[in-house]
Design a protein around this motif. Structure first.
Motif: not given
Length: 293
Positions: A118-146
């Motif tokens: 009927x509806x969706x409440x998503x907390x923390x990550x809005x679109x919380x579906x992983x994009x696994x095919x591109x998961x190997x691409x590095x993120x910015x260092x400030x993201x990676x350390x977390x």
């Protein structure tokens, strides 16, 4: 506490509110449990909402029915568990609300089976579906350390560390992810018992390895994972709630998730709230659920 046989699980869950009220399924994340919703469910039940709060696979009293079932923590498994839970209880449509792993399950069902949401409440990550095919691409260092805890669990040293120190490991994540939440020992202990589930370590380790393509899917969920790899849009009415103090996923300045939502959509950032949104801001969470009912 109640339980129901749903798919591959015997799901333990709490129910609050009138049995004939509009249903809302409230889904916890890692490393938390159903106590994240104690206050929010009380607010919603008082407003006439039927709240259903299950322990996810690998947590608390929820158990696998068959010892041979893979202890997968992948997103498709979480979505399939939620769908089976709705079916087992005979619930055609409900507001689906959650954060972290629970928010992922809610997003998966809302995207692939919108007729059940009927509806969706998503907390923390809005679109919380992983994009696994591109998961190997590095993120910015400030993201990676977390994401250190995810990389830690990629190796057997991390598995052994979680097995030996699960309470200390999870408590550290609570502290890092919710720096402005002054939880006490009793609050943590109330939830920590859920980490004693015999499948907790296996499910957690599989989750954090699968999302990077390091381990295979449970064959039962290959079709669902293929559909999720297409990054399907979410068309149901959606509210995204973000904690301004989230230590693992701080809200980005621009709403990069909005493009994935094609129905009515609202994004709200709440000051003084970290990663465990429903427990830290139960009134804001309950208000969002009620808005969709």
């Amino acid at each position: 506490m109640k339980s129901v046989r749903a798919g591959v699980l015997e799901v333990a869950y709490r129910e609050a509110g009138p049995p004939d009220g509009p249903p809302a399924v409230l889904l916890h994340g890692f490393p938390y449990d159903i106590h994240a919703y104690d206050v929010a469910a009380e607010r919603l039940a008082a407003a006439g909402v039927r709240c259903l709060i299950p322990y996810l696979r690998g947590y608390g009293p929820t158990r696998f029915l068959d010892a041979a079932t893979p202890r997968s923590g992948e997103q498709a498994a979480l979505g399939a568990d939620l769908l089976a839970f709705l079916d087992a209880l005979g619930i055609g449509r409900a507001v689906l609300a959650g954060y972290d792993w629970g928010g992922r399950a809610a997003c998966v069902v809302a995207a692939l089976w919108p007729e059940r949401a009927k509806g969706l409440v998503s907390c923390g990550v809005g679109y919380n579906i992983q994009n696994i095919p591109v998961a190997g691409r590095p993120a910015a260092p400030e993201v990676e350390h977390r994401l250190w805890y995810q990389y830690y669990l990629h190796g057997e040293r991390g598995r052994a560390g979680l097995e030996a120190n699960r309470d200390a490991f999870c408590r550290l994540l609570w502290q890092l992810w919710s720096p402005s939440w002054g939880f006490d020992d009793g609050t943590f202990a109330q939830t920590a018992g859920s980490f004693d589930n015999p499948d907790f370590v296996d499910v957690v380790v599989h989750s954090y390895r699968h999302r990077f393509g390091l381990v295979p899917s449970d064959p039962a969920y290959l079709e669902i994972e293929a559909r999720l790899a297409e990054q399907p849009a979410i068309a149901v009415p959606s509210i995204v709630l973000l904690g301004a103090d989230d230590g693992v996923g701080p809200p980005p300045a621009s709403d990069t998730a909005a493009r994935h939502f094609t129905g009515p959509y609202r994004r709200e950032i709440v000051a003084g709230v970290g990663h465990n949104f429903p427990q830290e801001a139960p009134d804001a969470f309950a208000t969002a659920v009620r808005a969709l009912l």
